[in-house]
Design a protein around this motif. Structure first.
Motif, mmCIF file in Angstrom:
data_model
loop_
_atom_site.group_PDB
_atom_site.id
_atom_site.type_symbol
_atom_site.label_atom_id
_atom_site.label_comp_id
_atom_site.label_asym_id
_atom_site.label_seq_id
_atom_site.Cartn_x
_atom_site.Cartn_y
_atom_site.Cartn_z
ATOM 1 N N MET A 1 -5.901 76.764 -72.518
ATOM 2 C CA MET A 1 -5.983 76.936 -71.092
ATOM 3 C C MET A 1 -6.310 75.604 -70.428
ATOM 4 O O MET A 1 -5.692 75.228 -69.490
ATOM 5 C CB MET A 1 -7.045 77.971 -70.722
ATOM 6 N N GLY A 2 -7.319 74.926 -70.954
ATOM 7 C CA GLY A 2 -7.602 73.561 -70.548
ATOM 8 C C GLY A 2 -7.932 73.387 -69.083
ATOM 9 O O GLY A 2 -8.690 74.131 -68.511
ATOM 10 N N GLU A 3 -7.319 72.384 -68.502
ATOM 11 C CA GLU A 3 -7.645 71.941 -67.154
ATOM 12 C C GLU A 3 -6.751 72.567 -66.083
ATOM 13 O O GLU A 3 -6.863 72.201 -64.930
ATOM 14 C CB GLU A 3 -7.522 70.415 -67.090
ATOM 15 N N ARG A 4 -5.889 73.459 -66.430
ATOM 16 C CA ARG A 4 -4.963 74.042 -65.454
ATOM 17 C C ARG A 4 -5.694 75.013 -64.538
ATOM 18 O O ARG A 4 -6.544 75.779 -64.981
ATOM 19 C CB ARG A 4 -3.830 74.735 -66.176
ATOM 20 N N PRO A 5 -5.362 75.014 -63.268
ATOM 21 C CA PRO A 5 -6.008 75.942 -62.336
ATOM 22 C C PRO A 5 -5.693 77.399 -62.696
ATOM 23 O O PRO A 5 -4.561 77.726 -63.080
ATOM 24 C CB PRO A 5 -5.401 75.586 -60.984
ATOM 25 N N VAL A 6 -6.702 78.254 -62.542
ATOM 26 C CA VAL A 6 -6.525 79.668 -62.877
ATOM 27 C C VAL A 6 -5.423 80.294 -62.017
ATOM 28 O O VAL A 6 -4.633 81.098 -62.507
ATOM 29 C CB VAL A 6 -7.855 80.436 -62.735
ATOM 30 N N GLY A 7 -5.357 79.921 -60.758
ATOM 31 C CA GLY A 7 -4.314 80.470 -59.891
ATOM 32 C C GLY A 7 -2.918 80.207 -60.429
ATOM 33 O O GLY A 7 -2.042 81.073 -60.372
ATOM 34 N N GLU A 8 -2.706 79.036 -60.978
ATOM 35 C CA GLU A 8 -1.417 78.684 -61.582
ATOM 36 C C GLU A 8 -1.155 79.541 -62.825
ATOM 37 O O GLU A 8 -0.044 80.040 -63.024
ATOM 38 C CB GLU A 8 -1.452 77.205 -61.953
ATOM 39 N N LEU A 9 -2.186 79.707 -63.647
ATOM 40 C CA LEU A 9 -2.050 80.547 -64.845
ATOM 41 C C LEU A 9 -1.723 81.990 -64.465
ATOM 42 O O LEU A 9 -0.897 82.639 -65.112
ATOM 43 C CB LEU A 9 -3.337 80.503 -65.677
ATOM 44 N N LEU A 42 -5.632 88.331 -70.717
ATOM 45 C CA LEU A 42 -6.905 87.799 -70.234
ATOM 46 C C LEU A 42 -7.010 86.270 -70.234
ATOM 47 O O LEU A 42 -7.631 85.715 -69.314
ATOM 48 C CB LEU A 42 -8.070 88.437 -70.975
ATOM 49 N N PRO A 43 -6.419 85.554 -71.164
ATOM 50 C CA PRO A 43 -6.517 84.087 -71.054
ATOM 51 C C PRO A 43 -5.969 83.556 -69.731
ATOM 52 O O PRO A 43 -6.561 82.665 -69.123
ATOM 53 C CB PRO A 43 -5.702 83.580 -72.243
ATOM 54 N N SER A 44 -4.865 84.116 -69.270
ATOM 55 C CA SER A 44 -4.286 83.655 -68.006
ATOM 56 C C SER A 44 -5.096 84.114 -66.801
ATOM 57 O O SER A 44 -5.160 83.415 -65.791
ATOM 58 C CB SER A 44 -2.844 84.161 -67.876
ATOM 59 N N GLY A 47 -8.678 81.867 -67.491
ATOM 60 C CA GLY A 47 -8.694 80.445 -67.784
ATOM 61 C C GLY A 47 -9.483 80.120 -69.039
ATOM 62 O O GLY A 47 -9.697 78.961 -69.364
ATOM 63 N N HIS A 48 -9.915 81.157 -69.772
ATOM 64 C CA HIS A 48 -10.692 80.975 -70.996
ATOM 65 C C HIS A 48 -9.843 81.278 -72.223
ATOM 66 O O HIS A 48 -8.938 82.103 -72.170
ATOM 67 C CB HIS A 48 -11.900 81.928 -71.023
ATOM 68 N N ASP A 49 -10.202 80.659 -73.319
ATOM 69 C CA ASP A 49 -9.560 80.925 -74.599
ATOM 70 C C ASP A 49 -10.106 82.241 -75.152
ATOM 71 O O ASP A 49 -11.312 82.402 -75.287
ATOM 72 C CB ASP A 49 -9.868 79.777 -75.555
ATOM 73 N N TRP A 50 -9.227 83.170 -75.458
ATOM 74 C CA TRP A 50 -9.639 84.487 -75.968
ATOM 75 C C TRP A 50 -9.348 84.632 -77.447
ATOM 76 O O TRP A 50 -9.249 85.733 -77.968
ATOM 77 C CB TRP A 50 -8.942 85.595 -75.169
ATOM 78 N N SER A 51 -9.196 83.520 -78.155
ATOM 79 C CA SER A 51 -8.933 83.604 -79.587
ATOM 80 C C SER A 51 -10.133 84.204 -80.309
ATOM 81 O O SER A 51 -11.241 84.253 -79.773
ATOM 82 C CB SER A 51 -8.609 82.219 -80.152
ATOM 83 N N ALA A 52 -9.916 84.668 -81.503
ATOM 84 C CA ALA A 52 -10.972 85.327 -82.282
ATOM 85 C C ALA A 52 -12.208 84.449 -82.358
ATOM 86 O O ALA A 52 -12.122 83.248 -82.589
ATOM 87 C CB ALA A 52 -10.459 85.648 -83.682
ATOM 88 N N TRP A 70 -12.026 89.878 -62.903
ATOM 89 C CA TRP A 70 -10.794 89.169 -63.252
ATOM 90 C C TRP A 70 -9.555 89.964 -62.850
ATOM 91 O O TRP A 70 -8.547 89.382 -62.442
ATOM 92 C CB TRP A 70 -10.780 88.837 -64.734
ATOM 93 N N GLY A 71 -9.609 91.279 -62.962
ATOM 94 C CA GLY A 71 -8.493 92.102 -62.495
ATOM 95 C C GLY A 71 -8.271 91.918 -61.003
ATOM 96 O O GLY A 71 -7.136 91.734 -60.545
ATOM 97 N N ALA A 72 -9.358 91.943 -60.248
ATOM 98 C CA ALA A 72 -9.244 91.741 -58.801
ATOM 99 C C ALA A 72 -8.753 90.332 -58.483
ATOM 100 O O ALA A 72 -7.931 90.139 -57.586
ATOM 101 C CB ALA A 72 -10.592 92.004 -58.127
ATOM 102 N N ARG A 73 -9.226 89.344 -59.247
ATOM 103 C CA ARG A 73 -8.795 87.965 -58.996
ATOM 104 C C ARG A 73 -7.291 87.809 -59.224
ATOM 105 O O ARG A 73 -6.622 87.055 -58.513
ATOM 106 C CB ARG A 73 -9.559 86.973 -59.863
ATOM 107 N N GLY A 74 -6.756 88.509 -60.205
ATOM 108 C CA GLY A 74 -5.312 88.471 -60.391
ATOM 109 C C GLY A 74 -4.587 88.939 -59.143
ATOM 110 O O GLY A 74 -3.596 88.336 -58.715
#
Length: 181
Positions: A1-9, A42-44, A47-52, A70-74
Motif C-alpha cells: 500500500m505504501g505512500e499512495r493516498p487511500v482515496g486513490e486506492l 480491506l487493503p484498498s 491503506g494498510h497491509d492485510w497480509s497474514a 472503513w466501509g463508510a470511507r469507501g
C-alpha cells in the motif's frame, strides 16, 4: 500500500470491482461484516497491509468499529445512492468514528434523509463530531433542523460555533430562512 493516498486506492478498488459490487462491500462493512469476509478489499479501503500476521487483522488492535468506518470511507470516495439506508443507519452507530464518517458522506454527497441523524449528532460529546454534524446539516438539513444549528452557535468550542455560523448561513440561503432565528 505504501505512500499512495487511500482515496486513490479506493477509486481503483471501485473500478476493479465495479460500482455495484463496491457498494455491496462498503454497505456490508458499514453494517457490521466480519473482517474475514473482505480481506481482499480491506487493503484498498484502509491503506494498510492485510497480509497474514499483520496487526490490522487483529480485532484487539483494530476494533470492529474501524470496519464500519472503513466501509463508510469507501462511500465517501465512491458514492452510490443504493448505500443511502446504510449511511442513515450509520449515523446512529454507537461508536463515534463510523457515525462521524457517515456525516462526512452525507455532507459530501447530499444524502437524502440524513438531517435527523445529523441534528442528533450536533449535540454529541465530541466537538469534532458536532462540527461534522453541522457541516452535514448545512447541505442536508431542512427547516426543522435549524434549531439544532442555532443551538450550536452557543457551543463552548470555537470550532463548533464557527461551523454553526457557516451552517446557519448556508441553511438561510438554501431554505430562504430569515436572517435571525
Amino acid at each position: 500500500m505504501g505512500e499512495r493516498p487511500v482515496g486513490e486506492l479506493i477509486e481503483e478498488l471501485a473500478a476493479r470491482l465495479g460500482p455495484g459490487r463496491f457498494t455491496e462491500v462498503c454497505v456490508d462493512l458499514l453494517g457490521g461484516a466480519r473482517r474475514e469476509d473482505h480481506l481482499a478489499e480491506l487493503p484498498s479501503l484502509t491503506g494498510h497491509d492485510w497480509s497474514a500476521g499483520e496487526p490490522v487483522r487483529d480485532p484487539a488492535v483494530w476494533k470492529d468499529h474501524w470496519l464500519r468506518t472503513w466501509g463508510a470511507r469507501g462511500l465517501l470516495h465512491c458514492w452510490d445512492d443504493r448505500a443511502t439506508d446504510a449511511v442513515l443507519a450509520g449515523l446512529a452507530d454507537e461508536e463515534w468514528r463510523p457515525a462521524e464518517m457517515c456525516l462526512k458522506v452525507a455532507a459530501r454527497h447530499e444524502v437524502a434523509g440524513a438531517g435527523d441523524g445529523a441534528a442528533r449528532l450536533a449535540a454529541h460529546p465530541l466537538p469534532r463530531v458536532r462540527v461534522a454534524a453541522l457541516r452535514a446539516l448545512a447541505v442536508v438539513g431542512d427547516t426543522e433542523h435549524a434549531a439544532a444549528v442555532d443551538a450550536a452557535q452557543g457551543d463552548p468550542e470555537a470550532d463548533v460555533r464557527r461551523a454553526a455560523g457557516r451552517a446557519r448561513e448556508q441553511l438561510r440561503r438554501r431554505l430562504d430562512l430569515p436572517e435571525e432565528a
